[in-house]
Design a protein around this motif. Structure first.
Motif, PDB file in Angstrom:
ATOM      1  N   VAL A  46      27.244  -9.852  53.309  1.00 39.99           N
ATOM      2  CA  VAL A  46      27.071  -8.439  52.960  1.00 39.99           C
ATOM      3  C   VAL A  46      25.852  -7.878  53.686  1.00 39.99           C
ATOM      4  O   VAL A  46      25.922  -6.823  54.333  1.00 39.99           O
ATOM      5  CB  VAL A  46      26.928  -8.251  51.437  1.00 39.99           C
ATOM      6  CG1 VAL A  46      26.682  -6.781  51.104  1.00 39.99           C
ATOM      7  CG2 VAL A  46      28.167  -8.757  50.712  1.00 39.99           C
ATOM      8  N   ALA A  47      24.732  -8.581  53.603  1.00 37.46           N
ATOM      9  CA  ALA A  47      23.504  -8.122  54.254  1.00 37.46           C
ATOM     10  C   ALA A  47      23.669  -8.066  55.767  1.00 37.46           C
ATOM     11  O   ALA A  47      23.267  -7.094  56.422  1.00 37.46           O
ATOM     12  CB  ALA A  47      22.341  -9.048  53.885  1.00 37.46           C
ATOM     13  N   ILE A  48      24.290  -9.097  56.331  1.00 36.74           N
ATOM     14  CA  ILE A  48      24.443  -9.197  57.782  1.00 36.74           C
ATOM     15  C   ILE A  48      25.417  -8.148  58.320  1.00 36.74           C
ATOM     16  O   ILE A  48      25.134  -7.458  59.301  1.00 36.74           O
ATOM     17  CB  ILE A  48      24.932 -10.615  58.161  1.00 36.74           C
ATOM     18  CG1 ILE A  48      23.812 -11.636  57.932  1.00 36.74           C
ATOM     19  CG2 ILE A  48      25.418 -10.667  59.598  1.00 36.74           C
ATOM     20  CD1 ILE A  48      22.609 -11.439  58.821  1.00 36.74           C
ATOM     21  N   GLY A  49      26.585  -8.036  57.698  1.00 40.93           N
ATOM     22  CA  GLY A  49      27.587  -7.087  58.164  1.00 40.93           C
ATOM     23  C   GLY A  49      27.122  -5.650  58.046  1.00 40.93           C
ATOM     24  O   GLY A  49      27.395  -4.816  58.912  1.00 40.93           O
ATOM     25  N   MET A  50      26.399  -5.345  56.980  1.00 36.33           N
ATOM     26  CA  MET A  50      25.884  -3.993  56.779  1.00 36.33           C
ATOM     27  C   MET A  50      24.914  -3.608  57.894  1.00 36.33           C
ATOM     28  O   MET A  50      25.006  -2.527  58.485  1.00 36.33           O
ATOM     29  CB  MET A  50      25.191  -3.914  55.422  1.00 36.33           C
ATOM     30  CG  MET A  50      24.748  -2.520  55.033  1.00 36.33           C
ATOM     31  SD  MET A  50      23.825  -2.512  53.477  1.00 36.33           S
ATOM     32  CE  MET A  50      24.969  -3.369  52.415  1.00 36.33           C
ATOM     33  N   GLU A  51      23.983  -4.505  58.194  1.00 31.77           N
ATOM     34  CA  GLU A  51      22.993  -4.206  59.234  1.00 31.77           C
ATOM     35  C   GLU A  51      23.652  -3.985  60.598  1.00 31.77           C
ATOM     36  O   GLU A  51      23.161  -3.201  61.409  1.00 31.77           O
ATOM     37  CB  GLU A  51      21.970  -5.345  59.340  1.00 31.77           C
ATOM     38  CG  GLU A  51      20.965  -5.377  58.222  1.00 31.77           C
ATOM     39  CD  GLU A  51      20.065  -4.158  58.167  1.00 31.77           C
ATOM     40  OE1 GLU A  51      19.905  -3.465  59.204  1.00 31.77           O
ATOM     41  OE2 GLU A  51      19.524  -3.876  57.093  1.00 31.77           O
ATOM     42  N   LYS A  55      17.996   1.348  61.288  1.00 32.62           N
ATOM     43  CA  LYS A  55      16.871   1.312  60.349  1.00 32.62           C
ATOM     44  C   LYS A  55      16.513   2.701  59.836  1.00 32.62           C
ATOM     45  O   LYS A  55      15.701   2.844  58.930  1.00 32.62           O
ATOM     46  CB  LYS A  55      15.647   0.658  61.018  1.00 32.62           C
ATOM     47  CG  LYS A  55      15.850  -0.811  61.410  1.00 32.62           C
ATOM     48  CD  LYS A  55      16.147  -1.681  60.217  1.00 32.62           C
ATOM     49  CE  LYS A  55      16.153  -3.163  60.560  1.00 32.62           C
ATOM     50  NZ  LYS A  55      17.289  -3.579  61.409  1.00 32.62           N
ATOM     51  N   LYS A  56      17.123   3.743  60.406  1.00 31.83           N
ATOM     52  CA  LYS A  56      16.941   5.097  59.882  1.00 31.83           C
ATOM     53  C   LYS A  56      17.795   5.309  58.629  1.00 31.83           C
ATOM     54  O   LYS A  56      17.517   6.200  57.823  1.00 31.83           O
ATOM     55  CB  LYS A  56      17.307   6.134  60.941  1.00 31.83           C
ATOM     56  CG  LYS A  56      16.400   6.143  62.167  1.00 31.83           C
ATOM     57  CD  LYS A  56      15.026   6.701  61.838  1.00 31.83           C
ATOM     58  CE  LYS A  56      14.176   6.830  63.086  1.00 31.83           C
ATOM     59  NZ  LYS A  56      12.826   7.367  62.790  1.00 31.83           N
ATOM     60  N   ASP A  57      18.848   4.521  58.499  1.00 29.63           N
ATOM     61  CA  ASP A  57      19.644   4.545  57.276  1.00 29.63           C
ATOM     62  C   ASP A  57      18.867   3.777  56.206  1.00 29.63           C
ATOM     63  O   ASP A  57      18.159   2.814  56.516  1.00 29.63           O
ATOM     64  CB  ASP A  57      21.011   3.903  57.510  1.00 29.63           C
ATOM     65  CG  ASP A  57      21.833   4.661  58.538  1.00 29.63           C
ATOM     66  OD1 ASP A  57      22.025   5.880  58.351  1.00 29.63           O
ATOM     67  OD2 ASP A  57      22.268   4.050  59.528  1.00 29.63           O
ATOM     68  N   CYS A  58      19.007   4.196  54.973  1.00 30.05           N
ATOM     69  CA  CYS A  58      18.234   3.582  53.883  1.00 30.05           C
ATOM     70  C   CYS A  58      19.077   2.591  53.081  1.00 30.05           C
ATOM     71  O   CYS A  58      20.289   2.765  52.943  1.00 30.05           O
ATOM     72  CB  CYS A  58      17.720   4.658  52.928  1.00 30.05           C
ATOM     73  SG  CYS A  58      16.633   5.867  53.698  1.00 30.05           S
ATOM     74  N   ILE A  59      18.403   1.578  52.559  1.00 35.13           N
ATOM     75  CA  ILE A  59      19.028   0.627  51.644  1.00 35.13           C
ATOM     76  C   ILE A  59      18.117   0.481  50.430  1.00 35.13           C
ATOM     77  O   ILE A  59      16.892   0.356  50.563  1.00 35.13           O
ATOM     78  CB  ILE A  59      19.232  -0.760  52.296  1.00 35.13           C
ATOM     79  CG1 ILE A  59      20.226  -0.674  53.456  1.00 35.13           C
ATOM     80  CG2 ILE A  59      19.733  -1.767  51.261  1.00 35.13           C
ATOM     81  CD1 ILE A  59      20.430  -1.993  54.188  1.00 35.13           C
ATOM     82  N   ILE A  60      18.711   0.518  49.256  1.00 33.85           N
ATOM     83  CA  ILE A  60      17.981   0.234  48.021  1.00 33.85           C
ATOM     84  C   ILE A  60      18.879  -0.673  47.186  1.00 33.85           C
ATOM     85  O   ILE A  60      20.099  -0.512  47.172  1.00 33.85           O
ATOM     86  CB  ILE A  60      17.619   1.531  47.279  1.00 33.85           C
ATOM     87  CG1 ILE A  60      16.670   1.240  46.101  1.00 33.85           C
ATOM     88  CG2 ILE A  60      18.851   2.296  46.821  1.00 33.85           C
ATOM     89  CD1 ILE A  60      16.022   2.491  45.530  1.00 33.85           C
ATOM     90  N   THR A  61      18.291  -1.661  46.537  1.00 36.38           N
ATOM     91  CA  THR A  61      19.114  -2.653  45.851  1.00 36.38           C
ATOM     92  C   THR A  61      18.483  -3.085  44.538  1.00 36.38           C
ATOM     93  O   THR A  61      17.442  -2.570  44.125  1.00 36.38           O
ATOM     94  CB  THR A  61      19.357  -3.867  46.775  1.00 36.38           C
ATOM     95  OG1 THR A  61      20.337  -4.730  46.189  1.00 36.38           O
ATOM     96  CG2 THR A  61      18.078  -4.662  47.007  1.00 36.38           C
ATOM     97  N   ALA A  62      19.126  -4.036  43.883  1.00 34.45           N
ATOM     98  CA  ALA A  62      18.629  -4.579  42.621  1.00 34.45           C
ATOM     99  C   ALA A  62      17.640  -5.703  42.912  1.00 34.45           C
ATOM    100  O   ALA A  62      16.945  -5.689  43.913  1.00 34.45           O
ATOM    101  CB  ALA A  62      19.807  -5.053  41.768  1.00 34.45           C
ATOM    102  N   TYR A  63      17.594  -6.702  42.057  1.00 32.88           N
ATOM    103  CA  TYR A  63      16.569  -7.744  42.161  1.00 32.88           C
ATOM    104  C   TYR A  63      16.958  -8.905  43.075  1.00 32.88           C
ATOM    105  O   TYR A  63      16.136  -9.739  43.391  1.00 32.88           O
ATOM    106  CB  TYR A  63      16.245  -8.293  40.767  1.00 32.88           C
ATOM    107  CG  TYR A  63      17.457  -8.377  39.865  1.00 32.88           C
ATOM    108  CD1 TYR A  63      18.413  -9.360  40.037  1.00 32.88           C
ATOM    109  CD2 TYR A  63      17.651  -7.420  38.869  1.00 32.88           C
ATOM    110  CE1 TYR A  63      19.536  -9.410  39.242  1.00 32.88           C
ATOM    111  CE2 TYR A  63      18.772  -7.465  38.054  1.00 32.88           C
ATOM    112  CZ  TYR A  63      19.718  -8.466  38.245  1.00 32.88           C
ATOM    113  OH  TYR A  63      20.834  -8.512  37.461  1.00 32.88           O
ATOM    114  N   ARG A  64      18.215  -8.966  43.534  1.00 32.69           N
ATOM    115  CA  ARG A  64      18.628 -10.043  44.439  1.00 32.69           C
ATOM    116  C   ARG A  64      18.404  -9.543  45.865  1.00 32.69           C
ATOM    117  O   ARG A  64      19.338  -9.195  46.592  1.00 32.69           O
ATOM    118  CB  ARG A  64      20.102 -10.380  44.179  1.00 32.69           C
ATOM    119  CG  ARG A  64      20.491 -11.821  44.502  1.00 32.69           C
ATOM    120  CD  ARG A  64      21.948 -12.081  44.119  1.00 32.69           C
ATOM    121  NE  ARG A  64      22.207 -11.896  42.713  1.00 32.69           N
ATOM    122  CZ  ARG A  64      21.954 -12.792  41.759  1.00 32.69           C
ATOM    123  NH1 ARG A  64      21.427 -13.958  42.096  1.00 32.69           N
ATOM    124  NH2 ARG A  64      22.228 -12.533  40.489  1.00 32.69           N
TER     125      ARG A  64
END
Length: 388
Positions: free
Chosen positions: A97-102, A107-116
């Motif tokens: 998930v992390a790899i495919g998304m990036e 880096k101008k797009d934002c990511i916000i997530t939970a505790y994992r």
């Protein structure tokens, strides 16, 4: 018999194969593959299963996921050695998930997530040293040792952190998307949450506003099928989380397939910039328990975990693609994994030398500096103190 013959041929052609690998490894020639399973759409036509990649991208995927996997395994050991305290939620199994998304955004797009959040921080350009320093509460951690496992942060790369209150990061993510639209930016925000947070009321309130204002928001449900120790079917009447937006389109994605995630995130970004919010449900799986206090085997069988490892592991899928396209040999890939283990060990050793924060840091970052906040007495006449 066929396998034996192939081994003989590979052995005989080893010098030539090595030369081909060296050439392809530097090549950006397009490789076309098909996702493991089709996408499923809600109120939207899903994207094509055909994804374009390259030898460089596949090797980068493998290296980055191998590093993430090793980091989380090392964090497990550090926690058991009591060098990491408090909460610690590991991401191994969900790296695709992390790899495919990036791979689909900037880096101008934002990511916000939970505790994992450890691997998402790495994906945003964070380093191993500052990761382990933060996990161990050291001064040189990415949040100065004050956030720990749940609160990694890297604003300069568009990573607005891990958050410990279940579901609370989603309204914040919608706020980021509002700022992007208000500023007329051509960027999007990925607000990530787990299946355990999918029933939170604040999620639906935030989604409603995002839809009303056509905000460039992408809600990503990382469905690893267990909210803490509760199976999704026991917690949700409708565990089809990609349909939860009702009036907002959704897409179900194989979250164990990095290329499928890349395709889905690219599709979602294009949609969100033109039409407003969309929900992505990433069908993924965590190998560890919910947190380090959870053995992870009381509410699911060990056979279930090993079955996912054998059939759907995101790193093994990329490994098979690399080998199938003669991009690298098995030995080269194993050498990469050994090197990643060494790099992780070196980062841990360095992080252990980082000092603890000064006790005075307890009182910093409580208020925003420069606002001149004044505290009055009961009569509202006498100024008791002015906060910097």
């Amino acid at each position: 018999m066929a396998l034996s013959t192939n081994r003989t041929v590979n052995h005989l052609l080893k010098p030539l194969s090595a030369a081909i690998c060296a050439t392809r490894r530097l090549s950006s020639d397009t490789i076309t593959v098909e996702t493991s399973i089709p996408f499923t759409g809600h109120n939207i036509d899903p994207p094509s299963r055909t994804v374009e990649t390259s030898a460089n991208e596949l090797m980068t995927f493998f290296k980055d996921m191998a590093e993430m996997r090793r980091m989380e395994i090392a964090a497990d050991s550090l926690y058991k050695a009591k060098l990491i305290r408090g909460f610690c939620h590991l991401y191994d199994g969900q790296e695709a998930v992390a790899i495919g998304m990036e791979a689909a955004i900037t880096k101008k797009d934002c990511i916000i997530t939970a505790y994992r959040d450890h691997c998402l921080f790495l994906g945003r350009g964070g380093g191993l040293y500052e990761s382990f320093a933060e996990l161990m509460g050291r001064k040189n951690g990415c949040s100065k040792g004050k956030g720990g496992s749940m609160h990694f942060y890297k604003k300069e790369s568009g990573f607005y952190g891990g958050h410990g209150i279940v579901g609370a990061q989603v309204p914040l993510g919608i706020g980021l998307a509002f700022a992007q639209k208000y500023s007329k930016e051509e960027h999007v925000t990925f607000a990530m949450y787990g299946d355990g947070a999918a029933n939170q009321g604040q999620l639906f309130e935030a989604l409603n506003m995002a839809a009303l204002w056509d905000l460039p928001a992408i809600l990503v449900c990382e469905n690893n099928h267990y909210g803490m120790g509760t199976a999704e079917w026991r917690a949700a009447k409708s565990p089809a989380y990609y349909k939860r937006g009702d009036y907002v389109p959704g897409l179900k994605v194989d979250g164990m397939d990095a290329l499928a995630v890349k395709q889905a995130c690219k599709f979602a970004k294009e949609h969100a910039l033109k039409n407003g919010p969309i929900i992505l449900e990433m069908d993924t799986y965590r190998y560890h328990g919910h947190s380090m206090s959870d053995p992870g085997s009381t509410y699911r069988t060990r056979d279930e975990i090993s079955g996912v490892r054998q059939e759907r592991d995101p790193i093994e899928r990329i490994r098979k693609l690399i080998l199938a396209h003669d991009i690298a040999t098995e030995k080269e890939l194993k050498d990469i994994e050994k090197e990643k283990r060494k790099v992780v060990d070196e980062a841990i050793a360095k992080a252990k030398e980082s000092p603890m924060p000064d006790p005075s840091e307890l009182f910093t970052n409580v208020y925003v500096k420069g606002f001149g906040v004044e505290a009055f007495g009961a009569d509202r006449k006498e100024v008791r103190t002015t906060l910097p």
